[in-house]
Design an enzyme around this catalytic site. Sequence first.
Site, PDB file in Angstrom:
ATOM      1  N   ASP A  32       0.857  -1.185   0.000  1.00 54.32           N
ATOM      2  CA  ASP A  32       0.000   0.000   0.000  1.00 54.32           C
ATOM      3  C   ASP A  32       0.891   1.233   0.000  1.00 54.32           C
ATOM      4  O   ASP A  32       1.939   1.229   0.660  1.00 54.32           O
ATOM      5  CB  ASP A  32      -0.891   0.003   1.260  1.00 54.32           C
ATOM      6  CG  ASP A  32      -2.148   0.842   1.098  1.00 54.32           C
ATOM      7  OD1 ASP A  32      -2.011   2.037   0.761  1.00 54.32           O
ATOM      8  OD2 ASP A  32      -3.248   0.314   1.331  1.00 54.32           O
ATOM      9  N   VAL A  58       1.679   0.741  -6.684  1.00 47.75           N
ATOM     10  CA  VAL A  58       1.671  -0.305  -7.705  1.00 47.75           C
ATOM     11  C   VAL A  58       1.595   0.260  -9.122  1.00 47.75           C
ATOM     12  O   VAL A  58       1.740  -0.493 -10.095  1.00 47.75           O
ATOM     13  CB  VAL A  58       0.516  -1.308  -7.477  1.00 47.75           C
ATOM     14  CG1 VAL A  58       0.679  -2.009  -6.142  1.00 47.75           C
ATOM     15  CG2 VAL A  58      -0.839  -0.626  -7.591  1.00 47.75           C
ATOM     16  N   LYS A 106       1.642 -13.143 -14.381  1.00 50.92           N
ATOM     17  CA  LYS A 106       2.153 -13.933 -15.510  1.00 50.92           C
ATOM     18  C   LYS A 106       3.542 -14.481 -15.202  1.00 50.92           C
ATOM     19  O   LYS A 106       3.832 -15.655 -15.424  1.00 50.92           O
ATOM     20  CB  LYS A 106       2.178 -13.067 -16.766  1.00 50.92           C
ATOM     21  CG  LYS A 106       2.726 -13.753 -18.007  1.00 50.92           C
ATOM     22  CD  LYS A 106       2.597 -12.825 -19.215  1.00 50.92           C
ATOM     23  CE  LYS A 106       3.211 -13.464 -20.460  1.00 50.92           C
ATOM     24  NZ  LYS A 106       4.680 -13.474 -20.386  1.00 50.92           N
ATOM     25  N   TYR A 146     -13.084   7.171 -12.059  1.00 57.72           N
ATOM     26  CA  TYR A 146     -13.177   5.914 -11.313  1.00 57.72           C
ATOM     27  C   TYR A 146     -13.870   4.836 -12.142  1.00 57.72           C
ATOM     28  O   TYR A 146     -13.378   3.710 -12.260  1.00 57.72           O
ATOM     29  CB  TYR A 146     -13.942   6.143 -10.011  1.00 57.72           C
ATOM     30  CG  TYR A 146     -14.012   4.947  -9.096  1.00 57.72           C
ATOM     31  CD1 TYR A 146     -12.860   4.380  -8.569  1.00 57.72           C
ATOM     32  CD2 TYR A 146     -15.238   4.389  -8.745  1.00 57.72           C
ATOM     33  CE1 TYR A 146     -12.920   3.282  -7.717  1.00 57.72           C
ATOM     34  CE2 TYR A 146     -15.313   3.293  -7.897  1.00 57.72           C
ATOM     35  CZ  TYR A 146     -14.158   2.746  -7.389  1.00 57.72           C
ATOM     36  OH  TYR A 146     -14.231   1.651  -6.543  1.00 57.72           O
ATOM     37  N   LYS A 150     -12.032   1.338 -13.704  1.00 57.00           N
ATOM     38  CA  LYS A 150     -12.486  -0.016 -13.386  1.00 57.00           C
ATOM     39  C   LYS A 150     -12.897  -0.775 -14.642  1.00 57.00           C
ATOM     40  O   LYS A 150     -12.664  -1.991 -14.754  1.00 57.00           O
ATOM     41  CB  LYS A 150     -13.644   0.037 -12.388  1.00 57.00           C
ATOM     42  CG  LYS A 150     -13.246   0.505 -10.993  1.00 57.00           C
ATOM     43  CD  LYS A 150     -12.222  -0.421 -10.367  1.00 57.00           C
ATOM     44  CE  LYS A 150     -11.890  -0.057  -8.930  1.00 57.00           C
ATOM     45  NZ  LYS A 150     -10.883  -0.954  -8.336  1.00 57.00           N
ATOM     46  N   THR A 176     -20.427  -1.556   0.307  1.00 59.16           N
ATOM     47  CA  THR A 176     -20.020  -2.361   1.455  1.00 59.16           C
ATOM     48  C   THR A 176     -19.700  -1.438   2.628  1.00 59.16           C
ATOM     49  O   THR A 176     -19.244  -0.316   2.434  1.00 59.16           O
ATOM     50  CB  THR A 176     -18.783  -3.206   1.102  1.00 59.16           C
ATOM     51  OG1 THR A 176     -19.077  -3.999  -0.060  1.00 59.16           O
ATOM     52  CG2 THR A 176     -18.389  -4.122   2.236  1.00 59.16           C
ATOM     53  N   ARG A 187     -18.779   8.256   1.213  1.00 62.12           N
ATOM     54  CA  ARG A 187     -19.688   7.135   1.079  1.00 62.12           C
ATOM     55  C   ARG A 187     -20.801   7.246   2.109  1.00 62.12           C
ATOM     56  O   ARG A 187     -20.635   7.834   3.176  1.00 62.12           O
ATOM     57  CB  ARG A 187     -18.925   5.820   1.197  1.00 62.12           C
ATOM     58  CG  ARG A 187     -18.079   5.541  -0.042  1.00 62.12           C
ATOM     59  CD  ARG A 187     -17.296   4.254   0.038  1.00 62.12           C
ATOM     60  NE  ARG A 187     -16.080   4.403   0.821  1.00 62.12           N
ATOM     61  CZ  ARG A 187     -15.117   3.489   0.848  1.00 62.12           C
ATOM     62  NH1 ARG A 187     -15.236   2.382   0.151  1.00 62.12           N
ATOM     63  NH2 ARG A 187     -14.035   3.687   1.574  1.00 62.12           N
TER      64      ARG A 187
END
Length: 326
Positions: A32, A58, A106, A146, A150, A176, A187
């Site tokens: 992270d 990442v 991979k 966003y 995705k 969630t 949210r």
Amino acid sequence: MKKILITGAAGFLGSHLCDRFIKEGYHVIAMDNLITGDLKNIEHLFKLKNFEFYNHDVSKFVHVPGDLDYILHFASPASPIDYLKIPIQTLKVGSLGTHNLLGLAKEKNARILIASTSEVYGDPLVHPQTEDYYGNVNTIGPRGVYDEAKRFQESITMAYHTYHKVETRIVRIFNTYGPRMRLNDGRVVPAFIGQALRGEDLTVFGDGSQTRSFCYVDDLIEGIYRLLFSDYVFPVNIGNPNEITIKDFAEEIIGLTGTDQKVIYKPLPVNDPLQRQPDISRAKEILDWEPKIDRSEGMKRTLEYFKSLSEEELYRSEHKDFSSYS
């Protein structure tokens, strides 16, 4: 001992996934860059021999030494406040980050599960949403950074599966909630709970007739766990189909907290979905999964979590500095 890399590991869902795979006896490699994550969520794991943490973005080259069996890619801002403040980073982690992790899968011959979202359906014209629905997305609207990140993420994942024969899985996550969410991250659940705990009126956007369906985090983690070990390569909705209007949900929160706030109304944001409810027929059939924890129980657990936080922890959960990211 099997090894699993979990990206976005210090975030809400990532930290719960770390807990689950530690419990299942895996060696967990957590990654992270802490843009939206918090080490507080995983610090209880640092003492364990089968847990290691890397502070890394990442979107840049990802190297993990030795063997690797599984990858869970959950590194992405997920709340409207976050991805509207760091739109380019959101696009990069969904594109460059996903590309890097698929390349790693991979190289290591590892199975990879990608965290997609119900946002791929945009403001849906089909209700409830099935995995076969292609969506209604505004590519240049405020939520497009966003939504399209995705959607691209799903496309490149399937390309790696078909062209490079990488073992891939795709989960489409619906709303969630649960412990370790950040208050006021945009949210619905943490926003309402935060306002209730501060004694503020609850803010509903639009007339409150728009709907959401809320899945407790433990149920979601179980669904993800089952999907990872299934043989199904196409997207699977994981969420709770129990639908409620935002206005009624606000009244539920006021009743749960025992406060006497009012509900106030503000204009609906651009492209805010008017309906959001998963069709989970595929998850039931393929994974033998459906949510077990009803909203009343899940909300009690979530409220108790926020009540247990110190003022310093509450402040840290609400405020993030994105000024250094682009």
